[in-house]
Design a protein around this motif. Sequence first.
Motif, PDB file in Angstrom:
ATOM      1  N   LEU A 114     -15.383 -33.243  25.980  1.00  0.00           N
ATOM      2  CA  LEU A 114     -15.525 -32.590  27.277  1.00  0.00           C
ATOM      3  C   LEU A 114     -14.707 -31.309  27.401  1.00  0.00           C
ATOM      4  O   LEU A 114     -14.663 -30.688  28.464  1.00  0.00           O
ATOM      5  CB  LEU A 114     -15.139 -33.566  28.395  1.00  0.00           C
TER       6      LEU A 114
ATOM      7  N   ARG B 285     -12.060 -33.874  33.503  1.00  0.00           N
ATOM      8  CA  ARG B 285     -13.021 -33.010  32.806  1.00  0.00           C
ATOM      9  C   ARG B 285     -14.456 -33.302  33.236  1.00  0.00           C
ATOM     10  O   ARG B 285     -15.282 -32.397  33.331  1.00  0.00           O
ATOM     11  CB  ARG B 285     -12.849 -33.147  31.295  1.00  0.00           C
ATOM     12  N   LEU B 286     -14.768 -34.560  33.497  1.00  0.00           N
ATOM     13  CA  LEU B 286     -16.098 -34.904  33.997  1.00  0.00           C
ATOM     14  C   LEU B 286     -16.339 -34.313  35.378  1.00  0.00           C
ATOM     15  O   LEU B 286     -17.461 -33.931  35.715  1.00  0.00           O
ATOM     16  CB  LEU B 286     -16.258 -36.426  34.056  1.00  0.00           C
TER      17      LEU B 286
ATOM     18  N   LEU C   8     -18.079 -28.891  24.855  1.00  0.00           N
ATOM     19  CA  LEU C   8     -19.255 -28.598  25.675  1.00  0.00           C
ATOM     20  C   LEU C   8     -20.137 -27.551  25.018  1.00  0.00           C
ATOM     21  O   LEU C   8     -21.373 -27.623  25.096  1.00  0.00           O
ATOM     22  CB  LEU C   8     -18.827 -28.132  27.064  1.00  0.00           C
TER      23      LEU C   8
END
Length: 379
Positions: free
Chosen positions: A264, A65-66, A269
Amino acid sequence: MPFDLTKVIRPNILALTPYRCARDDYSAGILLDANENAYGPSLVDKVEGDLNRYPDPYHVKVKERLLKLRNVSSINNIFLGVGSDECIDIVIRVACVPGKDKILITPPTYGMYSVCAQINDVQVVKSNLNVENGAFQLDVENVLATLKANPDIKVVFLCSPGNPTGTCLSHDSIRAVLESGYEGLVVVDEAYVDFVDQENGSVGSWVDKYPNLVVMQTLSKSFGLAGIRLGIALGHPDMIQILNNTKAPYNIGTPSAQIAYDALSEEGLAKMNEYRGRLISQRSMLEQALKSFPVPGVGPILGTNDANFLLVQILNSQGQPCNVRSEKIYKMLAETKDVVVRFRGKEFGCTGCLRITVGTEEENKTLLEKLQEVLTLTA
């Protein structure tokens, strides 16, 4: 000349055989390999995740996800640490020989670089920022001269946006250090990067181009997750592998990883961006309020305000930045008004300064009211 990582990393680290985690081999099935408690944790309330099992040592799902968020090419570019502080410490430990090597910092800057260096018996060399008129930018010529004069400097720490400056370093100045021929590591600490407009934002996407670049970020600030202690280092896969080899086997716990994974998500977000927008709006409100404060004593706001705080000078009756009055106001706010800011007047280029974190609408309103009261009392 291409960057040679083996000239920077300590020989004992290069020769290290990393601890092999039970989960490195198998992570599903009847797990009878790691001396865990098969009945589960002794908790009354159910907590998400198998807390009786050791966590994934690399948290691939979090990194995936990062990857999308931070514009890097592979999960092999990402290291997860116990806050940015572990990232700082581990970079110093793998690169600097105690009692011999040095790091370079650019005051005013984040205090943990020096703390970690001292703990590791590593000398700190300083190249002050250009602080004239609150510029807070690299003196590139001095940085490069200092590196040339000190060949034992293995790591350069650049804070952007700076703490306590709240100011982004120009990308050209960072690039100048990276392209100078310096053979050590350049660490860019971007803890506050999400509060910056995108044009002057992260240099995280540079890590494949510059193999000696390490970019640190965190979930503590824009994501509001300081309590889970999750820091991020972006770098070339070879550098990230060394950090993974050196870290504690299970440094990020399952609850922290699960919270990070949820934060995330698309919904997470969206919430982060909502809060980020509100904080930036409140930052602008505070800036305008302090610039036209109804009682004398508030001086200029220094820097370019690229973080979630402001650095403001407190003036004496002669209109000069004043540490005595600034520190007195800091203590009065905390001890008599229940409003806690930070006194930063003793740092280079920050005479008379208070660092004020941007709060909620109600918190900022209270701050302004109480600041007016203590300024009046100390006039």
